[in-house]
Design a protein around this motif. Structure first.
Motif, PDB file in Angstrom:
ATOM      1  N   LYS A 132       0.607  -1.061   0.030  1.00 55.37           N
ATOM      2  CA  LYS A 132      -0.215   0.041   0.188  1.00 55.37           C
ATOM      3  C   LYS A 132       0.672   0.742  -0.257  1.00 55.37           C
ATOM      4  N   VAL A 143      -8.198   5.687   9.586  1.00 55.83           N
ATOM      5  CA  VAL A 143      -8.522   4.169   8.487  1.00 55.83           C
ATOM      6  C   VAL A 143      -7.124   3.492   8.937  1.00 55.83           C
ATOM      7  N   LYS A 176      -3.997   1.089   8.052  1.00 53.49           N
ATOM      8  CA  LYS A 176      -3.871  -0.492   7.165  1.00 53.49           C
ATOM      9  C   LYS A 176      -2.407  -1.232   6.993  1.00 53.49           C
ATOM     10  N   VAL A 208      -7.162  -3.725   7.300  1.00 55.47           N
ATOM     11  CA  VAL A 208      -8.121  -2.429   7.643  1.00 55.47           C
ATOM     12  C   VAL A 208      -8.596  -2.954   8.603  1.00 55.47           C
ATOM     13  N   ILE A 265     -10.993   0.322  10.769  1.00 53.47           N
ATOM     14  CA  ILE A 265     -11.611   1.885  10.514  1.00 53.47           C
ATOM     15  C   ILE A 265     -12.103   1.668  11.948  1.00 53.47           C
ATOM     16  N   GLU A 277      -4.352   6.617   6.812  1.00 55.38           N
ATOM     17  CA  GLU A 277      -5.266   7.644   5.856  1.00 55.38           C
ATOM     18  C   GLU A 277      -6.491   7.884   6.476  1.00 55.38           C
ATOM     19  N   GLU A 278      -6.639   9.196   5.197  1.00 58.73           N
ATOM     20  CA  GLU A 278      -7.855  10.243   5.560  1.00 58.73           C
ATOM     21  C   GLU A 278      -8.867   8.817   4.771  1.00 58.73           C
ATOM     22  N   TYR A 279     -10.195   9.164   5.615  1.00 58.75           N
ATOM     23  CA  TYR A 279     -11.381   8.501   5.641  1.00 58.75           C
ATOM     24  C   TYR A 279     -12.065   9.387   4.390  1.00 58.75           C
ATOM     25  N   LEU A 280     -12.721   8.214   3.724  1.00 53.81           N
ATOM     26  CA  LEU A 280     -13.415   8.508   2.325  1.00 53.81           C
ATOM     27  C   LEU A 280     -14.971   8.558   2.482  1.00 53.81           C
ATOM     28  N   ILE A 286     -18.391   2.532  -2.331  1.00 52.53           N
ATOM     29  CA  ILE A 286     -16.728   2.298  -2.847  1.00 52.53           C
ATOM     30  C   ILE A 286     -17.865   1.248  -4.304  1.00 52.53           C
ATOM     31  N   LYS A 322     -18.114  -5.414   2.508  1.00 52.89           N
ATOM     32  CA  LYS A 322     -17.000  -6.027   2.926  1.00 52.89           C
ATOM     33  C   LYS A 322     -17.150  -6.651   3.983  1.00 52.89           C
ATOM     34  N   ASN A 346     -14.299  -6.163   8.405  1.00 56.33           N
ATOM     35  CA  ASN A 346     -13.547  -6.408   6.884  1.00 56.33           C
ATOM     36  C   ASN A 346     -13.525  -7.876   6.408  1.00 56.33           C
ATOM     37  N   GLU A 371     -10.426  -0.147  -6.656  1.00 57.23           N
ATOM     38  CA  GLU A 371     -11.767  -0.414  -5.882  1.00 57.23           C
ATOM     39  C   GLU A 371     -11.204   1.155  -5.651  1.00 57.23           C
ATOM     40  N   MET A 401     -13.598   4.716  -4.415  1.00 56.99           N
ATOM     41  CA  MET A 401     -14.678   5.738  -4.144  1.00 56.99           C
ATOM     42  C   MET A 401     -14.988   6.978  -4.430  1.00 56.99           C
ATOM     43  N   ILE A 447      -9.267   3.430  -3.562  1.00 60.10           N
ATOM     44  CA  ILE A 447      -8.742   3.066  -2.351  1.00 60.10           C
ATOM     45  C   ILE A 447      -7.410   2.156  -2.236  1.00 60.10           C
ATOM     46  N   GLU A 448      -8.037   1.310  -3.541  1.00 61.40           N
ATOM     47  CA  GLU A 448      -6.760   0.492  -3.257  1.00 61.40           C
ATOM     48  C   GLU A 448      -6.673   0.105  -4.422  1.00 61.40           C
TER      49      GLU A 448
HETATM   50  P1  AMP Z   1      -8.712  -2.340   1.355  1.00 64.86           P
HETATM   51  O1  AMP Z   1      -8.263  -3.592   1.730  1.00 64.86           O
HETATM   52  O2  AMP Z   1      -8.074  -1.341   1.527  1.00 64.86           O
HETATM   53  O3  AMP Z   1      -9.834  -2.301   0.035  1.00 64.86           O
HETATM   54  O4  AMP Z   1      -9.874  -2.169   2.519  1.00 64.86           O
HETATM   55  C1  AMP Z   1     -11.266  -2.583   2.995  1.00 64.86           C
HETATM   56  C2  AMP Z   1     -12.445  -1.630   3.312  1.00 64.86           C
HETATM   57  O5  AMP Z   1     -12.406  -0.404   4.138  1.00 64.86           O
HETATM   58  C3  AMP Z   1     -12.623  -1.346   1.977  1.00 64.86           C
HETATM   59  O6  AMP Z   1     -13.417  -1.967   1.588  1.00 64.86           O
HETATM   60  C4  AMP Z   1     -13.874  -0.005   2.430  1.00 64.86           C
HETATM   61  O7  AMP Z   1     -14.940  -0.247   2.980  1.00 64.86           O
HETATM   62  C5  AMP Z   1     -12.788   0.366   3.717  1.00 64.86           C
HETATM   63  N1  AMP Z   1     -11.654   1.120   2.846  1.00 64.86           N
HETATM   64  C6  AMP Z   1     -10.041   1.626   3.081  1.00 64.86           C
HETATM   65  N2  AMP Z   1      -9.200   2.509   2.723  1.00 64.86           N
HETATM   66  C7  AMP Z   1     -10.843   3.697   3.185  1.00 64.86           C
HETATM   67  C8  AMP Z   1     -10.915   4.949   3.519  1.00 64.86           C
HETATM   68  N3  AMP Z   1      -9.689   5.512   2.821  1.00 64.86           N
HETATM   69  N4  AMP Z   1     -12.274   5.658   2.823  1.00 64.86           N
HETATM   70  C9  AMP Z   1     -12.329   4.675   4.116  1.00 64.86           C
HETATM   71  N5  AMP Z   1     -13.157   3.275   3.896  1.00 64.86           N
HETATM   72  C10 AMP Z   1     -12.135   2.836   3.341  1.00 64.86           C
END
Ligand code: AMP
Ligand code: GLY
Length: 423
Positions: free
Chosen positions: A103, A141, A143, A153, A155, A184-187, A191, A213, A223, A270, A272, A281-282
């Motif tokens: 990441k 957030v 990770k 991850v 939250i 990281e900043e919450y978005l 999604i 998720k 998650n 992935e 937002m 997001i990723e």
């Molecule tokens: P990821 O493994 O990075 O896909 O993250 C798992 C889940 O966490 C995502 O599917 C989102 O629902 C949530 N998530 C990850 N990063 C963020 C972010 N920066 N802001 C809001 N939700 C996030």
């Protein structure tokens, strides 16, 4: 064509099921495969990370194409070894695979190439990570940097929870994936998962879906790797898709090629959909699981020519894929306790029943017991998928089949598709 498909999950069963329908196919070998794949293809007991053994298997079966399912195989460098051996491979080399496997790498990549994503800090130890929280607002957030099967991850609604998560990651809750932490900043927004193919040069959009998720109904609980999907997802308006293509997909493929690692395979974006447009997001360097399952149900075109075109630099010769004008839903059945510790080995009965022409069941994390019965692993074991004339009908059909499967130790979400249905 002889095809070697690497992997053993529901995603790979769905890929095998679709590849199997291709008139171009002569022989399909899956490694290591699962009982679902064994019913339609040859399976070989070779680990998805054993690059020398996979290379030897590709040679033995005179593979015209190797298709990589999971991220661990990308990270292990199978595509690199196959490139050296001159065997066409669908799936990126390990350097390009860093777009998923780190990441921290991806955040730096977004900065270098101007891709929109959340503000972030990469932290090397717990003290640094806790100090970084001051630069963000809740929800926080947190990770783990590396591959953690969708579980790395957290939250956190408050600083104490975020700090506990940071301690967990550095204490090794996610193994080597947690050597670094990204805060990281919450978005805010909705999604979605979008897929794009690339052959190193040319790119092509290849469908989209929405995943669920969280483990429990109403998007509650921890998650997971994904508890269910549906496609198409109304969040993907034509305008949003176009923005994702131009702001994320094309710059990503161009950027990774400029860094010396042209991308051959599928990129999973992935994102937002925020007030300020799509933000990353990723990235994942493979099809989504269980997004792939609904895409394969909806894909009308033969999949094999697309996979081969990516592997051989001929994607520019391919027309856009044709999708069925139907909705698809996938419901994941997992062992009670997942994504935490769960007990493997319970028996699933009735998964091979006849659920009608619109329902397809894919085997995910399950193996064949001593008497041929289906034994669940400790995670996501089964994917019950259905097509319908609309989302409601697809969902009814999928849950109708779920109700006929006898598995007391399993659980599933009952609200797959709720966002689209509540619009
Ligand atoms: P990821 O493994 O990075 O896909 O993250 C798992 C889940 O966490 C995502 O599917 C989102 O629902 C949530 N998530 C990850 N990063 C963020 C972010 N920066 N802001 C809001 N939700 C996030
Ligand atoms: N379903 C999300 C993933 O494959 O990572």
């Amino acid at each position: 064509m002889n095809i070697l498909l690497v992997g053993s999950g529901g995603r790979e069963h769905a890929l095998a099921w679709k590849i199997k329908q291709s008139p171009l196919l002569a022989r399909l070998v899956c490694a290591p495969g699962n009982p679902g794949m064994a019913a339609i293809a040859e399976i070989r007991d070779v680990k998805a990370t054993d690059v020398p053994a996979l290379l030897a298997l590709a040679r033995e079966i005179a593979a015209d194409l190797v298709v990589i399912g999971p991220e661990v195989t990308v990270e292990a460098g199978l595509a690199d070894a196959l490139a050296e051996a001159g065997i066409p491979c669908f799936g990126p080399i390990a350097q390009a695979g860093q777009l998923e496997s780190s990441k921290a790498f991806t955040k730096g990549f977004c900065d270098r190439h101007g891709l929109p994503t959340s503000q972030y800090r990469v932290c090397e130890d717990a003290a640094q990570a806790k100090a970084a929280l001051a630069h963000f607002e809740p929800p926080y957030v947190v990770k783990a940097d590396g591959l953690a099967a969708g579980k790395g991850v957290v939250i956190a609604m408050d600083a104490a929870t975020a700090e506990a998560a940071i301690d967990d990651v550095f204490a090794g809750a996610f193994g080597t994936a947690g050597a670094r932490v990204v805060i990281e900043e919450y978005l805010e927004g909705e999604i979605g998962s979008l897929f794009a193919l690339c052959d190193g040069k040319t790119s092509m959009l290849f469908g989209w879906a929405q995943d669920h998720k969280r483990a429990f109904d109403g998007d509650e609980g921890p998650n997971t790797g994904g508890m269910g999907t549906y496609s198409p997802a109304p969040v993907f308006t034509l305008d949003l898709v176009d923005q994702i293509d131009h702001r994320l997909v094309r710059p990503a493929f161009k950027g990774i090629a400029a860094e010396g690692a042209p991308y051959r395979g599928v990129l999973f974006v992935e994102m937002m959909a925020t007030r300020h447009g799509p933000k990353l997001i990723e990235f994942n360097c493979r099809f989504g699981d269980p997004e792939c399952q609904v895409l394969m149900l909806r894909l009308e075109s033969d999949l094999v020519p697309y996979l081969l075109a990516c592997a051989t630099g001929r994607l520019h010769e391919m027309p856009a894929p044709k999708w069925r004008n139907q909705d698809a839903v996938c419901v994941v059945l997992a062992t009670e306790g997942y994504p935490g510790p769960a007990k493997a080995g319970s028996v699933i009965r009735g998964a091979d029943g006849d659920f009608g022409p619109d329902v397809t069941v894919f085997v995910a994390g399950a193996s064949s017991g001593p008497d041929g019965e289906l034994q669940a692993g400790a995670g996501r074991a089964l994917n019950v998928c259905a097509l319908g004339e609309d989302l409601g009908q697809a969902r009814e059909r999928a849950y109708g089949a779920v109700a006929l499967i006898d598995w007391p130790q399993g659980f599933h979400r009952t609200d797959i598709g709720w966002r689209a249905l509540s619009r």
